[in-house]
Design a protein around this motif. Sequence first.
Motif, short mmCIF file in Angstrom:
data_model
loop_
_atom_site.label_atom_id
_atom_site.label_comp_id
_atom_site.label_asym_id
_atom_site.label_seq_id
_atom_site.Cartn_x
_atom_site.Cartn_y
_atom_site.Cartn_z
N SER A 1 -76.40 -2.25 28.42
CA SER A 1 -75.56 -3.00 29.36
C SER A 1 -74.15 -2.43 29.43
O SER A 1 -73.50 -2.50 30.47
CB SER A 1 -75.52 -4.48 28.98
N SER B 1 -81.43 -6.03 29.74
CA SER B 1 -81.20 -4.82 28.95
C SER B 1 -80.44 -5.16 27.67
O SER B 1 -79.73 -6.16 27.59
CB SER B 1 -80.40 -3.80 29.77
N LYS C 1 -81.03 -5.26 34.82
CA LYS C 1 -79.65 -5.61 34.48
C LYS C 1 -79.56 -6.89 33.66
O LYS C 1 -78.65 -7.06 32.85
CB LYS C 1 -78.82 -5.77 35.76
N LEU D 1 -74.50 0.18 32.02
CA LEU D 1 -74.70 -0.39 33.35
C LEU D 1 -73.41 -1.00 33.89
O LEU D 1 -73.10 -0.86 35.08
CB LEU D 1 -75.81 -1.45 33.30
#
Length: 204
Positions: free
Chosen positions: A80, A75, A72, A83
């Motif tokens: 992102s 990235s 996280k 995510l």
Amino acid sequence: MTAAFETIANGLAEHGYSITDQFLNQAEVDAILSSGSFQAAAENFRKAGVGKQGPRRINEAIRGDYIQWLDKTSSSPAVSTYLNRVEALMQFMNHTLFLSLKDYEIHMTVYPVGSYYKRHLDQFRTDDHRKLSIICYLNEGWKEADGGHLRIYLPDRALDVLPIAGRLVCFRSDQLEHEVLPATRDRLSLTGWILDQFADLKHL
């Protein structure tokens, strides 16, 4: 994304799964693909193993995909975006379905031509913290003839899902067995699980 989140929550509550198109729009899919994350996957990714306990075991008779876990904190901005959307989805599920979800684990996945993953359940016998399985596909221009369907085994039938770009499939990790059928093209996705504990990728 509220409408999409509501659709996902309703599908999970009523059927144990949901299929949502345009979870990532075309520009977002293009941004992930153009970031180079999936370039030379067979060389840069690791062969996916099976099982939770002990050393990682490679069994190509069961699965043939390559994976790379996402971090996280490091990235790309394009990844992102996805995510962050998963994070928002997780919070929405907590408010609507009271699931007490805490974290997620996601990897980039490449199935080379002809590879597959035989029928299985995502929740381990010795680890029941995976609650929801989430798969977002990145396959542009995918057609029925390309194959690579996700086959979900429902109580009364098998449901085949085409892995088209931007489509999100979400289902109960502990209830629905599924498999990945062979494809005639490389098949790309962001695959993962939403957990009821904090992820510890060191042990995966």
